[in-house]
Structure formats: structure tokens, C-alpha cells
Design a protein around this motif. Sequence first.
Motif, PDB file in Angstrom:
ATOM      1  N   VAL A 119     -23.610  25.892  37.971  1.00 52.78           N
ATOM      2  CA  VAL A 119     -24.742  25.721  37.080  1.00 52.78           C
ATOM      3  C   VAL A 119     -23.715  25.366  35.828  1.00 52.78           C
ATOM      4  O   VAL A 119     -23.735  26.409  34.814  1.00 52.78           O
ATOM      5  N   GLY A 120     -24.471  23.958  35.237  1.00 52.02           N
ATOM      6  CA  GLY A 120     -24.046  23.851  33.688  1.00 52.02           C
ATOM      7  C   GLY A 120     -22.801  23.195  33.968  1.00 52.02           C
ATOM      8  O   GLY A 120     -21.617  23.547  33.293  1.00 52.02           O
ATOM      9  N   THR A 121     -22.851  21.891  34.646  1.00 51.30           N
ATOM     10  CA  THR A 121     -21.324  21.672  35.128  1.00 51.30           C
ATOM     11  C   THR A 121     -20.607  20.435  34.091  1.00 51.30           C
ATOM     12  O   THR A 121     -18.858  21.160  34.559  1.00 51.30           O
ATOM     13  N   THR A 142     -24.690  21.401  38.989  1.00 47.12           N
ATOM     14  CA  THR A 142     -25.771  21.017  38.058  1.00 47.12           C
ATOM     15  C   THR A 142     -25.615  20.833  37.089  1.00 47.12           C
ATOM     16  O   THR A 142     -24.940  21.859  36.116  1.00 47.12           O
ATOM     17  N   ASP A 143     -26.540  19.906  36.308  1.00 47.92           N
ATOM     18  CA  ASP A 143     -26.066  19.848  34.955  1.00 47.92           C
ATOM     19  C   ASP A 143     -27.900  19.801  34.446  1.00 47.92           C
ATOM     20  O   ASP A 143     -28.440  18.697  35.407  1.00 47.92           O
ATOM     21  N   ALA A 144     -28.857  19.594  32.914  1.00 53.49           N
ATOM     22  CA  ALA A 144     -29.737  19.342  32.900  1.00 53.49           C
ATOM     23  C   ALA A 144     -29.441  17.950  31.887  1.00 53.49           C
ATOM     24  O   ALA A 144     -30.530  17.316  31.754  1.00 53.49           O
ATOM     25  N   GLY A 168     -31.299  18.862  36.419  1.00 46.33           N
ATOM     26  CA  GLY A 168     -32.235  20.333  36.681  1.00 46.33           C
ATOM     27  C   GLY A 168     -31.577  21.047  36.481  1.00 46.33           C
ATOM     28  O   GLY A 168     -30.553  21.394  35.470  1.00 46.33           O
ATOM     29  N   ASP A 169     -32.989  21.810  35.682  1.00 44.53           N
ATOM     30  CA  ASP A 169     -32.388  23.369  34.903  1.00 44.53           C
ATOM     31  C   ASP A 169     -32.154  24.431  35.287  1.00 44.53           C
ATOM     32  O   ASP A 169     -32.990  24.874  35.924  1.00 44.53           O
ATOM     33  N   LEU A 170     -30.935  25.017  35.380  1.00 45.64           N
ATOM     34  CA  LEU A 170     -30.562  26.348  35.855  1.00 45.64           C
ATOM     35  C   LEU A 170     -30.634  26.403  37.115  1.00 45.64           C
ATOM     36  O   LEU A 170     -30.044  24.920  37.707  1.00 45.64           O
ATOM     37  N   LEU A 171     -31.748  26.878  37.834  1.00 40.79           N
ATOM     38  CA  LEU A 171     -31.359  26.885  39.951  1.00 40.79           C
ATOM     39  C   LEU A 171     -32.892  26.425  39.379  1.00 40.79           C
ATOM     40  O   LEU A 171     -32.776  26.290  41.664  1.00 40.79           O
ATOM     41  N   SER A 183     -21.460  30.190  36.356  1.00 41.81           N
ATOM     42  CA  SER A 183     -21.943  29.130  35.541  1.00 41.81           C
ATOM     43  C   SER A 183     -21.309  29.386  34.045  1.00 41.81           C
ATOM     44  O   SER A 183     -21.051  30.714  34.104  1.00 41.81           O
ATOM     45  N   ASN A 184     -20.929  29.202  33.224  1.00 38.09           N
ATOM     46  CA  ASN A 184     -20.415  28.703  32.099  1.00 38.09           C
ATOM     47  C   ASN A 184     -21.679  28.527  31.065  1.00 38.09           C
ATOM     48  O   ASN A 184     -21.016  27.017  30.733  1.00 38.09           O
ATOM     49  N   PRO A 185     -22.678  28.630  31.341  1.00 33.69           N
ATOM     50  CA  PRO A 185     -23.812  27.746  29.839  1.00 33.69           C
ATOM     51  C   PRO A 185     -23.392  27.669  28.628  1.00 33.69           C
ATOM     52  O   PRO A 185     -22.366  28.726  28.005  1.00 33.69           O
TER      53      PRO A 185
HETATM   54  C1  LIG Z   1     -21.223  25.496  27.896  1.00 31.64           C
HETATM   55  S1  LIG Z   1     -21.357  23.821  28.901  1.00 31.64           S
HETATM   56  C2  LIG Z   1     -19.641  24.018  29.964  1.00 31.64           C
HETATM   57  C3  LIG Z   1     -19.560  23.466  30.651  1.00 31.64           C
HETATM   58  C4  LIG Z   1     -18.440  23.031  32.039  1.00 31.64           C
HETATM   59  N1  LIG Z   1     -19.053  23.874  33.010  1.00 31.64           N
HETATM   60  C5  LIG Z   1     -17.772  23.728  31.924  1.00 31.64           C
HETATM   61  O1  LIG Z   1     -16.736  25.085  32.042  1.00 31.64           O
HETATM   62  O2  LIG Z   1     -16.610  23.028  30.833  1.00 31.64           O
HETATM   63  C6  LIG Z   1     -22.635  23.535  29.629  1.00 31.64           C
HETATM   64  C7  LIG Z   1     -22.994  22.884  30.315  1.00 31.64           C
HETATM   65  O3  LIG Z   1     -24.859  23.194  30.680  1.00 31.64           O
HETATM   66  C8  LIG Z   1     -26.311  22.522  31.030  1.00 31.64           C
HETATM   67  N2  LIG Z   1     -26.707  22.953  30.514  1.00 31.64           N
HETATM   68  C9  LIG Z   1     -27.711  23.533  29.276  1.00 31.64           C
HETATM   69  N3  LIG Z   1     -28.734  23.755  29.500  1.00 31.64           N
HETATM   70  C10 LIG Z   1     -29.374  24.083  30.955  1.00 31.64           C
HETATM   71  C11 LIG Z   1     -30.109  23.324  31.029  1.00 31.64           C
HETATM   72  N4  LIG Z   1     -30.938  24.909  31.115  1.00 31.64           N
HETATM   73  N5  LIG Z   1     -29.764  24.028  32.863  1.00 31.64           N
HETATM   74  C12 LIG Z   1     -28.688  22.953  33.428  1.00 31.64           C
HETATM   75  N6  LIG Z   1     -28.031  23.093  32.538  1.00 31.64           N
HETATM   76  C13 LIG Z   1     -27.813  23.262  31.429  1.00 31.64           C
HETATM   77  C14 LIG Z   1     -25.208  21.656  29.127  1.00 31.64           C
HETATM   78  O4  LIG Z   1     -25.349  20.168  29.715  1.00 31.64           O
HETATM   79  C15 LIG Z   1     -23.843  21.783  29.422  1.00 31.64           C
HETATM   80  O5  LIG Z   1     -23.014  20.557  30.492  1.00 31.64           O
END
Ligand SMILES: C[S@@+](CC[C@H](N)C(=O)[O-])C[C@H]1O[C@@H](n2cnc3c(N)ncnc32)[C@H](O)[C@@H]1O
Length: 278
Positions: A119-121, A142-144, A168-171, A183-185
Motif C-alpha cells: 500500500v503506497g507503492t 496501490t498508490d493514491a 486508490g486511497d489506502l485499501l 506499507s511504507n506510508p
Molecule cells: C513513503 S512513500 C513509500 C514509497 C515506497 N513504498 C517505498 O518504500 O519506497 C509513501 C507512498 O504512499 C503514497 N500514499 C500517500 N497517501 C496515500 C494514501 N492515502 N493511499 C495510498 N497511497 C498513499 C504516496 O503517493 C507514496 O508513493
Amino acid sequence: MTVGEALDAATDYLAAHGVERPRLDAELLLARSLGLTRLDLYTQHDRPLTVAERAAAREPVRRRGTREPLAYVLGDWGFRRLTLRTDRRALVPRPETESVVDRCLALLDGSVQPRVIDVGTGTGAIALALADELPGARVVATDASADALALARENAELLDLAVELREGDLLAGAAGPFDLVVSNPPYVAERDAASLAPELAHEPRVALFAGVDGTDVLRAFAAQVRDVLAPNGAALVELDPAQADTVAAWFAAADLSDVQTHRDMAGRARVVAARRRE
Ligand SMILES: C[S@@+](CC[C@H](N)C(=O)[O-])C[C@H]1O[C@@H](n2cnc3c(N)ncnc32)[C@H](O)[C@@H]1O
């Protein structure tokens, strides 16, 4: 100007602009611009540069001098066994996130065809590393951010790795159930923005910041994750050490079990993991 003189000049320029490892960055940038290895820079130390070589070497060093991340200037970056395309559409994958993948592999130990979601790739780093190292896994990412997903798609194609990409937003919309949700959010606190390294200003805000104390996305993740976990499935998040106790409490409150905090080699809590038990 010789290769050695160009290297010294680039090092001095980067040092004057506050770059943390000016010699190393100068070597990597010059070697890339000239189509050489870092060792070649020393074996060809006294060779004069051609006019074309001098021109090619200048712009990457100038960009790094603006404190643009090295990974963006080079255009690619190593992550575990992979070389990922990197640019300002997504966060530069960090070394600590490579350890998150180790944690994922440990949690999935024994699963033959696990269903995994990242999540948040961003660049696709975690999802692609898992697809690479667990060939039996079915990996969703996924990613927003549409920009980040476009970059993740390019990386999946370049590496010929099968990952299902969803915006999409999170899950939200994630079908599940998953054996692993990782996730690494974004988890940087907005109140810390002024004290961050200048390199971070070049990275997408949505990849970094999550509210005043950095926990907004972590809190939403903890509230949603149980619903998409398979029985015995595991969830894990990377976070700031100061957030670990709070997130562990949120996982427990969400009726997850085996809540564990994992520390890095410096002893800092960087990952919180938990399982869904029926
Ligand atoms: C810290 S980065 C991590 C990217 C990757 N996973 C890594 O470890 O290098 C956080 C990612 O989460 C995405 N993101 C932020 N808010 C989000 C949300 N509500 N839902 C999904 N993705 C989100 C961002 O666009 C970003 O790509």
C-alpha cells in the motif's frame, strides 16, 4: 581538464553546496556521465576530457548541487536485487525499506503462493522486490498518486515482474483477502518540515507528510487493515520510531494479535507488525 581534475572540481562544488558525501556523489555522477566505472576514474586520472565529455559532466553535477537527490539525477537506484527507475514522481527507496522486505519474507515463511498487497507503492520497490524474491506470490500494489503508479508500472515492465497496480486511497477497493499487507506510508510530521534535509523538498509531498505528527495515514491504515487480511494474515508498516508505540496500540485496538515492534541495527523501532487471528 583531466578526469582527475574534473573529479576534484565536482567534489569541491558539491561540498560547497552542502552535499553529505561529495566525493562519492561526484564519482558516481562523473562515472555515469562519462560511461566509465568509478575505478576507471582513477585509472584514467590523467586523461584529458574531450569537449563533449566536459559538457556531459556539467549538468548532473549542477543538479546535485541544487540538492536534488542523487537517485533522481542518476535516474535509477538499487533496491535489494533490483535496479529501479527513479525520478520526482515517487519517493527514492530508502535502505531501511530493504529491511522491511526481509520482515515480509519472514512473516510469509512457508507460504507457497501468498497473496500480498503493498500500500503506497511509490516506485514499486517493495511490491517488485517481493515479486522478484517470491516468484509464487500474487502481488498487488496501490498508490493514491497516479504519477507514482505510472513510474511503478514502468519499473514492472522494465524488470518484467508481474504486479497488479491499482490507483486508490489506502485499501479502498482492495479485494483481499491477503496473507500480507505491507506499507511504507507517508509518516513525516508536518511540524518537522523546516528541519528536513533539502533533498526531501524535491520528493513528492504526498509521499512524505501525513498530518501534524505524521500519523494520519498510519491511523487510517490500522483502522482498515483487518478487514482485508486472511485468517493468520500479517500486516506490517514502516514508521518513525516515535510512532511505534502508538501504532502498536492501534493494531491491538483493531483486534489484531501478535503485535510486535522490530528494531533496526541502531536499535530504533522501524517496523510494527501484527496478525489477524480468528
Ligand atoms: C513513503 S512513500 C513509500 C514509497 C515506497 N513504498 C517505498 O518504500 O519506497 C509513501 C507512498 O504512499 C503514497 N500514499 C500517500 N497517501 C496515500 C494514501 N492515502 N493511499 C495510498 N497511497 C498513499 C504516496 O503517493 C507514496 O508513493
